[in-house]
Design an enzyme around this catalytic site. Structure first.
Site, PDB file in Angstrom:
ATOM      1  N   ARG A 239       8.293  10.746  20.115  1.00 29.44           N
ATOM      2  CA  ARG A 239       8.676  10.961  18.721  1.00 29.44           C
ATOM      3  C   ARG A 239       9.936  10.151  18.444  1.00 29.44           C
ATOM      4  NH1 ARG A 239       4.227  12.296  18.156  1.00 29.44           N
ATOM      5  NH2 ARG A 239       3.367  14.243  17.333  1.00 29.44           N
ATOM      6  N   ASP A 263       6.676   2.879  19.941  1.00 32.84           N
ATOM      7  CA  ASP A 263       5.446   3.201  19.199  1.00 32.84           C
ATOM      8  C   ASP A 263       5.760   4.199  18.093  1.00 32.84           C
ATOM      9  OD1 ASP A 263       2.553   3.060  18.815  1.00 32.84           O
ATOM     10  OD2 ASP A 263       2.535   5.143  19.506  1.00 32.84           O
ATOM     11  N   GLU A 268       9.648   6.717  10.498  1.00 31.90           N
ATOM     12  CA  GLU A 268       8.321   6.098  10.396  1.00 31.90           C
ATOM     13  C   GLU A 268       7.489   6.611   9.238  1.00 31.90           C
ATOM     14  OE1 GLU A 268       6.693   7.283  14.290  1.00 31.90           O
ATOM     15  OE2 GLU A 268       5.193   8.435  13.219  1.00 31.90           O
ATOM     16  N   HIS A 300       2.752   3.810  15.730  1.00 33.60           N
ATOM     17  CA  HIS A 300       2.215   5.093  16.198  1.00 33.60           C
ATOM     18  C   HIS A 300       0.710   4.964  16.498  1.00 33.60           C
ATOM     19  CE1 HIS A 300       3.404   9.575  16.102  1.00 33.60           C
ATOM     20  NE2 HIS A 300       2.377   9.421  16.903  1.00 33.60           N
TER      21      HIS A 300
HETATM   22  P1  NAD Z   1       2.823  18.105  27.275  1.00 32.62           P
HETATM   23  O1  NAD Z   1       3.098  19.359  26.532  1.00 32.62           O
HETATM   24  O2  NAD Z   1       1.667  18.058  28.225  1.00 32.62           O
HETATM   25  O3  NAD Z   1       4.124  17.678  28.106  1.00 32.62           O
HETATM   26  C1  NAD Z   1       5.413  17.698  27.567  1.00 32.62           C
HETATM   27  C2  NAD Z   1       6.406  17.864  28.708  1.00 32.62           C
HETATM   28  O4  NAD Z   1       7.722  17.786  28.142  1.00 32.62           O
HETATM   29  C3  NAD Z   1       6.287  19.224  29.406  1.00 32.62           C
HETATM   30  O5  NAD Z   1       6.261  19.039  30.816  1.00 32.62           O
HETATM   31  C4  NAD Z   1       7.545  19.958  28.973  1.00 32.62           C
HETATM   32  O6  NAD Z   1       8.036  20.857  29.974  1.00 32.62           O
HETATM   33  C5  NAD Z   1       8.498  18.811  28.756  1.00 32.62           C
HETATM   34  N1  NAD Z   1       9.622  19.141  27.891  1.00 32.62           N
HETATM   35  C6  NAD Z   1       9.679  20.041  26.882  1.00 32.62           C
HETATM   36  N2  NAD Z   1      10.917  20.027  26.317  1.00 32.62           N
HETATM   37  C7  NAD Z   1      11.629  19.104  27.001  1.00 32.62           C
HETATM   38  C8  NAD Z   1      12.963  18.619  26.900  1.00 32.62           C
HETATM   39  N3  NAD Z   1      13.812  19.091  25.977  1.00 32.62           N
HETATM   40  N4  NAD Z   1      13.369  17.667  27.763  1.00 32.62           N
HETATM   41  C9  NAD Z   1      12.523  17.189  28.705  1.00 32.62           C
HETATM   42  N5  NAD Z   1      11.240  17.585  28.854  1.00 32.62           N
HETATM   43  C10 NAD Z   1      10.810  18.539  28.005  1.00 32.62           C
HETATM   44  O7  NAD Z   1       2.705  16.967  26.163  1.00 32.62           O
HETATM   45  P2  NAD Z   1       1.956  15.567  26.284  1.00 32.62           P
HETATM   46  O8  NAD Z   1       0.540  15.718  25.873  1.00 32.62           O
HETATM   47  O9  NAD Z   1       2.281  14.937  27.582  1.00 32.62           O
HETATM   48  O10 NAD Z   1       2.672  14.757  25.082  1.00 32.62           O
HETATM   49  C11 NAD Z   1       4.028  14.397  25.156  1.00 32.62           C
HETATM   50  C12 NAD Z   1       4.478  13.904  23.792  1.00 32.62           C
HETATM   51  O11 NAD Z   1       3.802  12.693  23.477  1.00 32.62           O
HETATM   52  C13 NAD Z   1       4.111  14.845  22.621  1.00 32.62           C
HETATM   53  O12 NAD Z   1       5.091  15.834  22.439  1.00 32.62           O
HETATM   54  C14 NAD Z   1       4.058  13.912  21.455  1.00 32.62           C
HETATM   55  O13 NAD Z   1       5.334  13.889  20.833  1.00 32.62           O
HETATM   56  C15 NAD Z   1       3.788  12.543  22.071  1.00 32.62           C
HETATM   57  N6  NAD Z   1       2.497  11.970  21.668  1.00 32.62           N
HETATM   58  C16 NAD Z   1       2.486  10.745  21.098  1.00 32.62           C
HETATM   59  C17 NAD Z   1       1.288  10.145  20.735  1.00 32.62           C
HETATM   60  C18 NAD Z   1       1.247   8.775  20.134  1.00 32.62           C
HETATM   61  O14 NAD Z   1       0.207   8.362  19.614  1.00 32.62           O
HETATM   62  N7  NAD Z   1       2.321   7.998  20.181  1.00 32.62           N
HETATM   63  C19 NAD Z   1       0.089  10.824  20.964  1.00 32.62           C
HETATM   64  C20 NAD Z   1       0.131  12.082  21.574  1.00 32.62           C
HETATM   65  C21 NAD Z   1       1.333  12.652  21.929  1.00 32.62           C
END
Ligand code: NAD
Length: 352
Positions: A239, A263, A268, A300
């Site tokens: 994000r 990304d 955005e 994105h």
């Molecule tokens: P997930 O929930 O499987 O994993 C997130 C991890 O972050 C978890 O292990 C959690 O413990 C950890 N976490 C939570 N708060 C934290 C903090 N303050 N500091 C450090 N770690 C922390 O999520 P995911 O499916 O791996 O997705 C991760 C992120 O990717 C999503 O939150 C989303 O913002 C982003 N995303 C982006 C796109 C894109 O198209 N660019 C697509 C999907 C997801």
């Protein structure tokens, strides 16, 4: 009961294709399960009326579901906000609690995002974006295209959930040393967890894979950049607001940051997903970033693969189906539990 009506906001051609396929199940428009109205507009305080008469709204990352919108949707009888994405920082879920249920797609293709993060990294450090333009113009000079090996370098991964873990595996395949920080480290994962300060100090490449929360907004700022190695490469596919973008621009100008692969971008929602190629863009920070040779911006698109789109459509419609047929949905989010399986409410399986 007739078909459920769904107002689908911020609809793009690729969304329609995947949702039409999933909704019709190959049986033609007359046999579609849901009545979906596709709107190009984003859901916001100005557009909520488009959901009049609908049972659910389907929204994406840049729709703005603030307290005003939640009140209006609730007054209009909308029962469900179905996010067709994993993150839900654009929904005031605390305010929604007790008024309107929120469901999401927790995973659709973590591979898509992790692979895109590596694609950005390789493009950036091997100067592929520059080489592509050069050879298109029959310029076969190599000056200025020197990169560096990933093998043997240290990557610091922040967030070791679904996407972070796959990115770690990819990096290990390149012979990189992996260190990580997670607020909730995974036990017995074989991952070397370190403090954030140690991660800033040791990493040659830093990749963000954690959700955006109030606590980690601008976690990459001038102070944390000060602690990083000179020439560090920063990748953000999570994000935009995890990074203080103005501080990043300064870090790049000072040559502290070697490259940025973005990304996502904190502002955005004003520009991404639209074609402004014939406009003068008003966002000076974005314009400055894009002008830099060591910055790559994609809008994105990390999630954008056929597999992910198909999973998003199937899971979103399954969430809606589950919610309206049973009142329950395994992918419900509320501010108390973030996931129904961990809900701390007295109810057996419902957040409220
Ligand atoms: P997930 O929930 O499987 O994993 C997130 C991890 O972050 C978890 O292990 C959690 O413990 C950890 N976490 C939570 N708060 C934290 C903090 N303050 N500091 C450090 N770690 C922390 O999520 P995911 O499916 O791996 O997705 C991760 C992120 O990717 C999503 O939150 C989303 O913002 C982003 N995303 C982006 C796109 C894109 O198209 N660019 C697509 C999907 C997801």
């Amino acid at each position: 009961m007739g078909k459920l009506n769904i107002a689908f906001f911020d609809a793009k051609e690729y969304d329609r294709q995947s949702f039409i396929r999933s909704n019709e199940g190959g049986n033609g428009p007359d046999n579609a399960e849901f009545d979906i109205r596709y709107y190009e507009a984003r859901l916001s305080s100005d557009t909520y009326k488009l959901a009049e008469g609908c049972d659910a709204v389907c929204v994406f990352v840049n729709d703005d579901i603030n307290s005003f919108v939640i009140d209006k949707l609730s007054e209009m009888g909308v029962k469900l906000i179905a996010l067709r994405c994993a993150g839900y920082n654009n929904v005031d879920i605390e305010y929604a609690y007790g008024k309107i249920h929120v469901v999401r797609v927790p995973a659709y293709s973590p591979y898509a995002v992790a692979e895109h993060a590596m694609a950005l990294l390789l493009t950036s450090i091997r100067r592929i974006h520059k080489a592509y333009i050069r050879t298109k113009d029959f310029n076969f000079s190599l000056n200025g295209l020197t990169g560096f090996d990933l093998h043997g370098k240290t990557v610091g991964v922040i967030g070791t959930g679904k996407i972070g873990r796959i990115f770690i595996d990819i990096c290990r395949g390149f012979g990189m040393q992996v260190i990580a920080y997670d607020k909730f480290p995974a036990k017995d994962s074989g991952i070397e967890y370190v403090t954030l300060d140690e991660l800033w100090e040791r990493s040659d490449v830093i990749s963000l894979h954690c959700p955006l929360t109030d606590e980690n907004r601008h976690m990459i700022n001038s102070e944390s950049m000060e602690k990083m190695k000179k020439g560090v490469v920063i990748i953000n596919t999570s994000r935009g607001a995890l990074i203080d973008t103005e501080a990043l621009v300064e870090g790049i100008k000072l040559r502290k940051i070697g490259a940025a692969c973005l990304d996502v971008y904190e502002e955005e929602s004003d520009v991404f997903f639209h074609d402004y190629s014939n406009h003068i863009v008003n966002d000076d920070v974005l314009a400055r970033l894009i002008s830099m040779p060591n910055v790559i911006v994609t809008s994105h698109q990390a999630f954008l693969t056929n597999e992910a789109l198909s999973n998003i459509a199937d899971t979103t419609l399954q969430n809606i189906r589950d919610f309206f047929s049973t009142g329950l949905c395994a992918n419900e989010v509320c501010y108390k539990c973030a996931n129904i399986s961990k809900c701390n409410q007295k109810h057996e399986q419902k957040c409220f």
